[in-house]
Design an enzyme around this catalytic site. Structure first.
Site, PDB file in Angstrom:
ATOM      1  N   ASP A   1       0.756  -1.282   0.111  1.00  0.00           N
ATOM      2  CA  ASP A   1      -0.222  -0.009   0.052  1.00  0.00           C
ATOM      3  C   ASP A   1       0.730   1.221   0.034  1.00  0.00           C
ATOM      4  OD1 ASP A   1       1.035  -0.338   2.483  1.00  0.00           O
ATOM      5  OD2 ASP A   1      -1.092  -0.462   3.700  1.00  0.00           O
TER       6      ASP A   1
ATOM      7  N   ASN B   1      -8.194  -1.813  13.947  1.00  0.00           N
ATOM      8  CA  ASN B   1      -9.293  -2.142  13.471  1.00  0.00           C
ATOM      9  C   ASN B   1      -9.424  -3.475  12.685  1.00  0.00           C
ATOM     10  OD1 ASN B   1      -8.099  -1.135  11.155  1.00  0.00           O
ATOM     11  ND2 ASN B   1      -9.380   0.599  10.723  1.00  0.00           N
TER      12      ASN B   1
ATOM     13  N   HIS C   1      -7.615  -3.932   9.859  1.00  0.00           N
ATOM     14  CA  HIS C   1      -7.153  -3.789   8.351  1.00  0.00           C
ATOM     15  C   HIS C   1      -5.936  -4.484   8.052  1.00  0.00           C
ATOM     16  CE1 HIS C   1      -4.707   0.070   8.949  1.00  0.00           C
ATOM     17  NE2 HIS C   1      -3.859  -0.758   8.869  1.00  0.00           N
TER      18      HIS C   1
ATOM     19  N   GLU D   1      -9.719  -1.140   4.629  1.00  0.00           N
ATOM     20  CA  GLU D   1     -10.402  -0.767   6.096  1.00  0.00           C
ATOM     21  C   GLU D   1     -11.778  -1.407   6.180  1.00  0.00           C
ATOM     22  OE1 GLU D   1      -8.508   0.821   7.915  1.00  0.00           O
ATOM     23  OE2 GLU D   1      -8.010   2.883   7.392  1.00  0.00           O
TER      24      GLU D   1
HETATM   25  C1  GLP Z   1      -0.386   0.561   8.630  1.00  0.00           C
HETATM   26  C2  GLP Z   1      -0.298   0.006   6.863  1.00  0.00           C
HETATM   27  C3  GLP Z   1      -0.427  -1.469   7.292  1.00  0.00           C
HETATM   28  C4  GLP Z   1       0.112  -1.967   8.665  1.00  0.00           C
HETATM   29  C5  GLP Z   1      -0.575  -1.363   9.661  1.00  0.00           C
HETATM   30  C6  GLP Z   1       0.106  -1.574  10.981  1.00  0.00           C
HETATM   31  O1  GLP Z   1      -0.876   1.798   8.347  1.00  0.00           O
HETATM   32  N1  GLP Z   1      -1.191   0.146   6.204  1.00  0.00           N
HETATM   33  O2  GLP Z   1       0.207  -2.212   6.121  1.00  0.00           O
HETATM   34  O3  GLP Z   1       0.337  -3.074   8.639  1.00  0.00           O
HETATM   35  O4  GLP Z   1      -1.082  -0.110   9.674  1.00  0.00           O
HETATM   36  O5  GLP Z   1       1.055  -0.754  11.432  1.00  0.00           O
HETATM   37  P1  GLP Z   1       1.931  -0.768  12.329  1.00  0.00           P
HETATM   38  O6  GLP Z   1       2.894  -2.065  12.162  1.00  0.00           O
HETATM   39  O7  GLP Z   1       2.834   0.316  12.653  1.00  0.00           O
HETATM   40  O8  GLP Z   1       1.396  -1.172  13.634  1.00  0.00           O
END
Ligand code: GLP
Length: 247
Positions: free
Chosen positions: A65, A134, A136, A141
């Site tokens: 992403d 959440n 995702h 989302e």
């Molecule tokens: C981010 C990304 C995801 C990631 C998730 C968790 O915003 N879009 O691909 O896995 O949220 O992030 P973190 O590892 O910083 O908790």
């Protein structure tokens, strides 16, 4: 969905590095799906010394992403994250790595080209995933449907709140993103999801004991034939560890 628990995060990081090495060594031209986020920083720190002396000329990567819109070289872009933590340290050529372009004026076309790239390379061999608070995955989302293909999406309030720490203010934070679709993620030959820290506790609880629903996008992973979820002591505090393997 296979569960692996550990009180020692180091073992989880090493487990993922071993998987990545296996895919790289077992295939002359692997396609690996990479993830960003704080969760994966220690994995990449351990991956670089483990593989940097190998011939990586056949390796290709795609990323899950990217924010939209965002300048490719902005410090908060996922492209910048990947360039500094993985692409440059490994000396990967720009033709070997694909990150959705947050600068594009035609997001639909960028998403279609992304899908075509994955198809041309015969699909993703191993996809890494983090998980949002959440539930995702990528930037898919919670919604009333699973969006199958790579698409432009609106960030949820929870995600905006969680990721605001990387930006100066809400006004300077992109409120949209380009994300690999749920169907594209599910078509990866194998998937590894890493969840560490207390903030992931309730998403993990819902993932493991709840039903499959687009309100918790990660829940679709229960239908994947080769998906492993790695969970540390904090994220797995409320879970029954006898449901998985302890390492
Ligand atoms: C981010 C990304 C995801 C990631 C998730 C968790 O915003 N879009 O691909 O896995 O949220 O992030 P973190 O590892 O910083 O908790």
């Amino acid at each position: 969905m296979k569960l692996i628990f550990s009180e020692d995060r180091e073992r989880l990081y090493r487990w993922i590095v071993d998987q990545l090495e296996e895919v790289i060594d077992g295939n002359p031209s692997p396609l690996i799906g990479l993830a960003t986020g704080a969760t994966f920083e220690p994995v990449y720190q351990r991956l670089i010394p483990a593989i940097k002396d190998r011939d990586l000329s056949g390796l290709h990567t795609v990323n899950l992403d990217e924010y939209y819109p965002i300048q490719r070289n902005a410090p908060q872009s996922f492209y910048s994250y990947m360039r500094s933590r993985v692409f440059e340290p490994l000396g990967l050529d720009s033709r070997q790595t694909l990150v959705l372009n947050g600068e594009t004026s035609d997001p639909k076309c960028a998403c279609q080209a992304f899908e075509a790239y994955i198809r041309e390379r015969n699909g993703i061999d191993l996809q890494l995933l983090g998980i949002g608070r959440n539930g995702h995955i990528g930037f898919n989302e919670p919604s009333h449907v699973f969006e199958m293909e790579t698409h432009l999406t609106q960030l949820s309030d929870v995600t905006i709140k969680d990721n605001l720490r990387y930006f100066k203010s809400k006004d300077s934070m992109p409120l949209h993103a380009l994300t690999m679709g749920i169907g594209t993620i599910m078509s990866a030959k194998s998937i590894v999801l890493l969840a560490v820290g207390e903030s992931k506790k309730s998403a993990l609880q819902a993932l493991i004991s709840g039903k499959i629903t687009p309100q918790l996008p990660a829940s679709i992973l229960k239908l994947h034939p080769d998906c492993t979820v790695l969970i540390d002591a904090l994220a797995g505090e409320d879970l029954d560890w006898s449901l998985g393997t302890r390492i």
